[in-house]
Write a protein that holds these residues in place. Structure first.
Motif, PDB file in Angstrom:
ATOM      1  N   LYS A  85      14.247  47.712 -65.948  1.00  0.00           N
ATOM      2  CA  LYS A  85      14.990  48.504 -66.942  1.00  0.00           C
ATOM      3  C   LYS A  85      16.279  49.047 -66.342  1.00  0.00           C
ATOM      4  CE  LYS A  85      10.851  49.931 -69.502  1.00  0.00           C
ATOM      5  NZ  LYS A  85       9.716  50.099 -68.555  1.00  0.00           N
ATOM      6  N   GLY A  86      16.910  48.212 -65.560  1.00  0.00           N
ATOM      7  CA  GLY A  86      18.215  48.554 -65.000  1.00  0.00           C
ATOM      8  C   GLY A  86      18.189  49.470 -63.794  1.00  0.00           C
ATOM      9  N   THR A  87      17.000  49.847 -63.311  1.00  0.00           N
ATOM     10  CA  THR A  87      16.938  50.792 -62.185  1.00  0.00           C
ATOM     11  C   THR A  87      16.785  50.088 -60.831  1.00  0.00           C
ATOM     12  OG1 THR A  87      14.523  50.943 -62.219  1.00  0.00           O
ATOM     13  CG2 THR A  87      15.722  52.457 -63.664  1.00  0.00           C
ATOM     14  N   GLY A  88      16.317  48.845 -60.848  1.00  0.00           N
ATOM     15  CA  GLY A  88      16.036  48.150 -59.590  1.00  0.00           C
ATOM     16  C   GLY A  88      14.644  48.452 -59.057  1.00  0.00           C
ATOM     17  N   TRP A  89      13.983  49.481 -59.602  1.00  0.00           N
ATOM     18  CA  TRP A  89      12.652  49.872 -59.137  1.00  0.00           C
ATOM     19  C   TRP A  89      11.578  49.474 -60.143  1.00  0.00           C
ATOM     20  CZ3 TRP A  89      11.825  51.742 -54.333  1.00  0.00           C
ATOM     21  CH2 TRP A  89      12.922  52.271 -53.646  1.00  0.00           C
ATOM     22  N   LEU A  90      10.474  48.992 -59.638  1.00  0.00           N
ATOM     23  CA  LEU A  90       9.385  48.556 -60.501  1.00  0.00           C
ATOM     24  C   LEU A  90       8.119  49.356 -60.160  1.00  0.00           C
ATOM     25  CD1 LEU A  90       8.753  46.288 -62.565  1.00  0.00           C
ATOM     26  CD2 LEU A  90       7.871  44.973 -60.638  1.00  0.00           C
ATOM     27  N   GLU A  91       7.594  50.011 -61.179  1.00  0.00           N
ATOM     28  CA  GLU A  91       6.372  50.795 -60.938  1.00  0.00           C
ATOM     29  C   GLU A  91       5.179  49.846 -60.866  1.00  0.00           C
ATOM     30  OE1 GLU A  91       5.818  54.201 -63.589  1.00  0.00           O
ATOM     31  OE2 GLU A  91       3.673  53.716 -63.548  1.00  0.00           O
ATOM     32  N   SER A 144      -1.129  63.074 -55.452  1.00  0.00           N
ATOM     33  CA  SER A 144      -1.121  61.789 -56.137  1.00  0.00           C
ATOM     34  C   SER A 144       0.298  61.267 -56.223  1.00  0.00           C
ATOM     35  CB  SER A 144      -1.651  61.935 -57.571  1.00  0.00           C
ATOM     36  OG  SER A 144      -2.926  62.514 -57.591  1.00  0.00           O
ATOM     37  N   ALA A 145       0.429  59.939 -56.362  1.00  0.00           N
ATOM     38  CA  ALA A 145       1.773  59.361 -56.466  1.00  0.00           C
ATOM     39  C   ALA A 145       1.761  58.088 -57.284  1.00  0.00           C
ATOM     40  CB  ALA A 145       2.326  59.074 -55.073  1.00  0.00           C
ATOM     41  N   GLU A 146       2.922  57.793 -57.840  1.00  0.00           N
ATOM     42  CA  GLU A 146       3.161  56.474 -58.425  1.00  0.00           C
ATOM     43  C   GLU A 146       3.929  55.674 -57.383  1.00  0.00           C
ATOM     44  OE1 GLU A 146       2.095  55.388 -61.292  1.00  0.00           O
ATOM     45  OE2 GLU A 146       1.572  57.266 -62.328  1.00  0.00           O
ATOM     46  N   VAL A 147       3.582  54.405 -57.263  1.00  0.00           N
ATOM     47  CA  VAL A 147       4.251  53.559 -56.275  1.00  0.00           C
ATOM     48  C   VAL A 147       5.262  52.667 -56.994  1.00  0.00           C
ATOM     49  CG1 VAL A 147       3.951  51.855 -54.447  1.00  0.00           C
ATOM     50  CG2 VAL A 147       2.110  53.506 -54.956  1.00  0.00           C
ATOM     51  N   ASP A 148       6.519  52.738 -56.555  1.00  0.00           N
ATOM     52  CA  ASP A 148       7.543  51.828 -57.068  1.00  0.00           C
ATOM     53  C   ASP A 148       7.936  50.869 -55.948  1.00  0.00           C
ATOM     54  OD1 ASP A 148       7.538  53.422 -59.319  1.00  0.00           O
ATOM     55  OD2 ASP A 148       9.400  54.482 -58.807  1.00  0.00           O
ATOM     56  N   VAL A 149       8.186  49.630 -56.314  1.00  0.00           N
ATOM     57  CA  VAL A 149       8.674  48.641 -55.350  1.00  0.00           C
ATOM     58  C   VAL A 149      10.131  48.393 -55.666  1.00  0.00           C
ATOM     59  CG1 VAL A 149       8.523  46.197 -54.708  1.00  0.00           C
ATOM     60  CG2 VAL A 149       6.434  47.535 -55.032  1.00  0.00           C
ATOM     61  N   TYR A 150      10.973  48.339 -54.600  1.00  0.00           N
ATOM     62  CA  TYR A 150      12.372  48.039 -54.881  1.00  0.00           C
ATOM     63  C   TYR A 150      12.541  46.545 -55.111  1.00  0.00           C
ATOM     64  CZ  TYR A 150      17.334  48.021 -55.192  1.00  0.00           C
ATOM     65  OH  TYR A 150      18.612  47.831 -55.681  1.00  0.00           O
ATOM     66  N   TRP A 151      12.876  46.204 -56.346  1.00  0.00           N
ATOM     67  CA  TRP A 151      12.916  44.813 -56.793  1.00  0.00           C
ATOM     68  C   TRP A 151      14.300  44.217 -56.601  1.00  0.00           C
ATOM     69  CZ3 TRP A 151       8.498  42.522 -57.999  1.00  0.00           C
ATOM     70  CH2 TRP A 151       8.558  41.259 -58.596  1.00  0.00           C
ATOM     71  N   ILE A 156       9.488  50.435 -50.620  1.00  0.00           N
ATOM     72  CA  ILE A 156       8.721  51.086 -51.690  1.00  0.00           C
ATOM     73  C   ILE A 156       9.098  52.561 -51.725  1.00  0.00           C
ATOM     74  CG2 ILE A 156       6.750  49.504 -51.465  1.00  0.00           C
ATOM     75  CD1 ILE A 156       5.208  51.865 -50.154  1.00  0.00           C
ATOM     76  N   ARG A 157       8.788  53.214 -52.839  1.00  0.00           N
ATOM     77  CA  ARG A 157       8.939  54.670 -52.848  1.00  0.00           C
ATOM     78  C   ARG A 157       7.731  55.266 -53.572  1.00  0.00           C
ATOM     79  NH1 ARG A 157      13.810  55.491 -57.346  1.00  0.00           N
ATOM     80  NH2 ARG A 157      12.480  55.133 -59.151  1.00  0.00           N
ATOM     81  N   LEU A 158       7.408  56.500 -53.189  1.00  0.00           N
ATOM     82  CA  LEU A 158       6.259  57.178 -53.786  1.00  0.00           C
ATOM     83  C   LEU A 158       6.777  58.364 -54.573  1.00  0.00           C
ATOM     84  CD1 LEU A 158       4.115  56.985 -50.569  1.00  0.00           C
ATOM     85  CD2 LEU A 158       3.680  55.754 -52.675  1.00  0.00           C
ATOM     86  N   ARG A 159       6.468  58.355 -55.861  1.00  0.00           N
ATOM     87  CA  ARG A 159       6.905  59.474 -56.724  1.00  0.00           C
ATOM     88  C   ARG A 159       5.708  60.353 -57.008  1.00  0.00           C
ATOM     89  NH1 ARG A 159       7.495  57.816 -61.561  1.00  0.00           N
ATOM     90  NH2 ARG A 159       7.193  55.613 -61.111  1.00  0.00           N
ATOM     91  N   PRO A 160       5.869  61.682 -56.863  1.00  0.00           N
ATOM     92  CA  PRO A 160       4.741  62.575 -57.135  1.00  0.00           C
ATOM     93  C   PRO A 160       4.199  62.349 -58.539  1.00  0.00           C
ATOM     94  CG  PRO A 160       6.580  63.805 -56.216  1.00  0.00           C
ATOM     95  CD  PRO A 160       7.075  62.420 -56.486  1.00  0.00           C
TER      96      PRO A 160
END
Ligand code: PHE
Length: 344
Positions: free
Chosen positions: A276-282, A257-264, A244-248
């Motif tokens: 959307k072609g990034t591999g990451w899902l919010e 605060s952060a948005e959580v993305d999961v590496y799909w 996962i990654r946390l975006r400010p």
């Protein structure tokens, strides 16, 4: 035997007759009523009867024929009754008919799975009202009075009988955080699933009604590392993904605060499409509960800290079950609904 004796004999014979099978019944018919039967012969004989006897014998003969016909009908009827009694068309080897148990709604399936995952690490379920007051939905969560979320465009306001328009259809489940913090003492570990409402145009991708699950953990010494660990655990359990990654980001009630993305991943076309072609899902928003929010719910921010997160359920349900249009989730067409059998 004269005709009179023949008639008497027939009365006695008819009286003796009985049939218990279809064959015996048919034999009775052939013997008495058939084209070479007893009555046929008697009617032939009747022609030889003297004319002064004809009247009486004719009447008797006709009556006896009716008796024989009635008897035949009776035999047939009792035959039908006994076939159904002795050979019921009740097949005891046939499997019973199943109860029509219905299917679980796709949102319920996703909700139950998420609840199960958080139950496993000590979170319990909390609930709150869908019609919420401004304080629980906004003010206690640090939304300033002029915050755009309070705008008519985003929020459904509900007229209060006393005239004030202080009530809203909750725009997020974060209102349940406030209710829990004002009612319980830390440690608090809850998840709050529920329906939320936003004044948005309805399309295939967004709806004015949707579902969220809120998470809240308050105790002494809760840190951002605890939040990240919890989210990693969830991503692994729910999505089967370990990165996962946390975006400010920004929410009025959390800091940071952060948005959580999961590496799909980007293994196939579907992965490309949903990420959307990034591999990451919010997948959700999260953060450390703002000390001002703790304070407004009478929890001492000097002593306690905590984290919160909130996620929508529709997007996960749509991905999991390949539902192309969010509106299907709310239309309750049984042809749609019955496809989602619970895995239980
Ligand atoms: N309430 C936020 C929303 O509706 C989600 C959220 C919950 C963010 C909890 C941070 C903490 O988008």
């Amino acid at each position: 035997m004269n005709f009179s004796e023949k008639l008497q004999q027939l009365v006695a014979d008819l009286d003796q007759e009985k049939a218990s099978t279809a064959e015996e019944t048919e034999q009775f018919r052939i013997k008495y009523l058939g084209s070479k039967g007893v009555f046929k012969a008697l009617f032939e004989d009747f022609k030889t009867v003297s004319s002064d006897e004809k009247r009486a014998f004719g009447k008797q003969l006709n009556q006896l024929k009716s008796t024989a016909e009635a008897k035949f009908e009776e035999m047939k009827a009792s035959l039908n009754a006994s076939t159904t009694a002795t050979k019921p068309h009740l097949d005891l080897t046939r499997p019973g008919s199943l109860f029509d148990i219905g299917a679980e709604h796709p949102i319920s399936i996703i909700k139950r799975e998420i609840i199960d995952i958080f139950h496993g690490i000590g979170f319990s379920v909390a609930e709150g009202p869908e019609i919420e007051d401004d304080w629980h939905n906004f003010s206690a969560l640090n939304f300033p009075p002029e915050h755009p979320a309070r705008d008519m465009q985003d929020t459904f306001f509900v007229k209060n009988p006393n005239g004030s328009d202080d009530f809203v259809l909750r725009t997020h489940t974060s209102s349940v955080q406030v209710r829990t913090m004002t009612e319980q003492k830390p440690p608090i570990r809850i998840i709050a699933p529920g329906r939320v409402f936003r004044n948005e145009a309805v399309s295939a991708r967004s709806h004015c009604i949707f579902h969220q699950i809120e998470g809240l953990y308050i105790d002494e010494g809760v840190t951002f590392a605890d939040l990240k660990q919890t989210l990693e655990y969830f991503a692994k359990e729910f999505f089967g993904k370990s990165k996962i990654r946390l975006r400010p980001s920004y929410f009025p009630f959390t800091e940071p605060s952060a948005e959580v993305d999961v590496y799909w991943g980007l293994e196939n076309e579907l992965d490309h499409r949903i990420t959307k072609g990034t591999g990451w899902l919010e997948v959700m928003g999260c953060g450390m509960v703002d000390p001002a929010v703790l304070a407004s719910s009478n929890i001492d921010p000097e002593k306690y800290s905590g984290f919160a997160f909130g996620m929508g359920l529709e997007r996960s349900a749509m991905q999991r079950f390949q539902i192309p249009d969010i509106r299907m989730i709310f239309e309750n067409d049984v042809r749609f609904l019955k496809q989602f059998q619970s895995a239980l």
